[in-house]
Design a protein around this motif. Sequence first.
Motif, PDB file in Angstrom:
ATOM      1  N   ALA A  28      79.366  42.392   1.992  1.00  0.00           N
ATOM      2  CA  ALA A  28      78.164  42.534   2.821  1.00  0.00           C
ATOM      3  C   ALA A  28      77.478  43.858   2.500  1.00  0.00           C
ATOM      4  CB  ALA A  28      78.508  42.459   4.303  1.00  0.00           C
TER       5      ALA A  28
ATOM      6  N   ALA B 294      83.169  36.877   6.902  1.00  0.00           N
ATOM      7  CA  ALA B 294      81.937  37.563   7.275  1.00  0.00           C
ATOM      8  C   ALA B 294      82.174  38.690   8.266  1.00  0.00           C
ATOM      9  CB  ALA B 294      80.947  36.555   7.863  1.00  0.00           C
TER      10      ALA B 294
ATOM     11  N   GLU C 146      80.057  41.894   7.806  1.00  0.00           N
ATOM     12  CA  GLU C 146      78.641  41.620   8.058  1.00  0.00           C
ATOM     13  C   GLU C 146      78.384  41.546   9.555  1.00  0.00           C
ATOM     14  OE1 GLU C 146      77.143  38.207   5.994  1.00  0.00           O
ATOM     15  OE2 GLU C 146      75.264  38.204   7.102  1.00  0.00           O
ATOM     16  N   GLN C 147      79.289  40.851  10.269  1.00  0.00           N
ATOM     17  CA  GLN C 147      79.143  40.711  11.705  1.00  0.00           C
ATOM     18  C   GLN C 147      79.152  42.079  12.398  1.00  0.00           C
ATOM     19  OE1 GLN C 147      78.372  37.736  12.692  1.00  0.00           O
ATOM     20  NE2 GLN C 147      77.847  38.754  14.610  1.00  0.00           N
TER      21      GLN C 147
END
Lengths: 426, 304
Positions: free
Chosen positions: B144, B293, B296-297
């Motif tokens: 990310a 993810a 990114e989260q």
Amino acid sequence: MSALEHLPEIDNGLLRFLTCGSVDDGKSTLIGRLLFDSKTILADTLNAMEKTSARRGMTAVDLSLLTDGLQAEREQGITIDVAYRYFSTGTRKYIIADAPGHEQYTRNMVTAASTANLAIILIDARKGMLNQTRRHSTLAHLLGIPHLLVAINKMDLVDYDQATYENIKAEYLKFAHKMGLKDVRFIPLSALSGDMVVERGERMPWYEGPTLINILETVPAAHTERPEAFRFPVQFVCRPQDSANPELHDYRGFMGRVESGEIAVGDAVTVLPNGLSSRIKSIEIGGQKIERAIHEQSVTLLLEDEIDTSRGDMIVKSAEAPEAVKQIDANVCWMSETPMSPARTYLIRHTSREVKAKIAKIDYRLDINTMDHEPVTTLAMNDIARLTLKLAQPIFADPYRSNRATGAFIIIDESTNNTVGAGMIV
Amino acid sequence: MSTLTQQTLSHLDWLEAEAIHIMREVAGQCSSPVLLFSGGKDSVCMLRIAEKAFRPGRFPFPLMHIDTGHNYPEVIAFRDKRAAELGERLIVRSLEDSMARGSIVLKHENESRNKHQSVTLLEAIEEFGFDACIGGARRDEEKARAKERIMSFRDEFGQWDPKNQRPELWNLYNARSHKGENIRAFPISNWTELDVWQYIQREQLELPSIYFAHTRPVVRKGELLMPVTDLTPAKPGDTIEEVMVRFRTVGDVSCTAPVESDADTVEKILAETATTTITERGATRMDDQTSEASMEQRKKEGYF
């Protein structure tokens, strides 16, 4: 390749390059191959990719998973944004800007190209030159990338046939000649099997040129080999008056990066915009004196004379001052979903200087597939157009062709603070 | 224009020059920046870059650490010593204060505090009116982050919107923000873990001792080595081993694991880094392993 088993003994600098093409051209496979053969993909990353590939029902590891970094990209199975990848051969460090290939992502390719000194244009050997090939080459040229490498990939799918390679090369050369592209090289590849990437392989004995990695290792890392004029935009002024050290009481250091050319102690310089001249008293990095500074070095300059200088000013050699201009012609790529509004005032950031600008005229929009000029009254996202801009204050500019740093600017929308356009001064 | 062909910088010099340029842009464009300093190796490099960028002047920003209260004591001691040596102002804001205020509520007492750092960070940004936070995140750490800008815009909730990032071209950075919004600036975005170690070696930078091989009680959990500490005691049935380890990243005690290593000098760490087969965060960070993810989260929620 000895890769990273041995720590770098020779440091051949850093090369930034761009890969243009779509997943269909094998771009992700090529990047994966470079990272894999240089041992940059590590076991746990590979492991995670294997798991994801298996979950999606694929039998082989999907190397494009490496570059699809964002959730939305993984969901849609496409690359939306520019991703930066890093690898090192032990002698040179590389930064790959991986830009998506679709037409609607012109702005991303422009972004990726802005910092690259070499572009790899991927062509699928089965398909030959496509509109996309012309578009990528045009953008690479427009952004002033000095070295183009046309990689004719998937040679494994055309039986490593020399005639196929030669035909595509001939067709590209015709196009390159028409476009005025200069440093163009060609290489046949199979990113999938690795032929001519790092290893030569044994299936293309007819190709006698260097491998891809040989080209990357030897191409000049600097943006230009021409001597360039010295340009030093002032970013920050250091006046440590409150220091306990009385020697620093009169210290006035002008901090910035040598955007082009070089400078030595004693050189005659002029400060713009006031036009006053002086000589370089000393050059420092972090308070340590050095004798000279070269292109891309971040230093602090001290002058013999006290000249009122602040952020946004530019120090140049007196004999080679750039033009101060209040009107510029430029090729602009529009980057915002909100179309350009010709009635509005925008902000322009050029080097460390920020000025207000109005659009005086849109000369034409460039169709990047056909190179045709089209009359337009506004610009939408991904449009590239020739504009005339009027500036509230002068900027110290060179044409982008002769100086990338002083020829480039970005356009900012003051209401949102977004970067909405990228310009190259003609 | 005395030379015919241009001389170029070595890769470390180039990376350093780029990082200096970015720090000076933040100082030039923003009215109230802050440099985040944790005592970790990346932020140690950041301090050297700030010295090269601004000495003989003072840094045009204070240093700040968001303390989870679960840091290794060696790292905290090092943090305070380094700030004092530089004579720069160090602000410490602690998660425990946010917990006392009720702005952080842990699901359970032993929950990792790492992801809650964003709350305290956003509170500190508001308290001091910072318009830019300079951090030592690198693009090679996590995928990310590979798409993160060097100047990354965050809205008034500190949120990162990966689909709505400002284009970033040439070295023309846009660090503008409206009141309440802020910029996260990453001067060493383009560095890899190897570059960081090479820079530490070249500049002879001092690091907290836990980066170097030492003997420590650990429990093996799958491929990870869990350090046995007061915060993370062994559970019944765990086998405690004394293992020679070092930390590749330092963070919250509850989510940072060491790796087996006998590298007790920068040179030996460099040799190991050059030949490792596991990524930096993969080997050591439990918080990144929950889902594909997860980073990114957390970034969307205001984490670095």
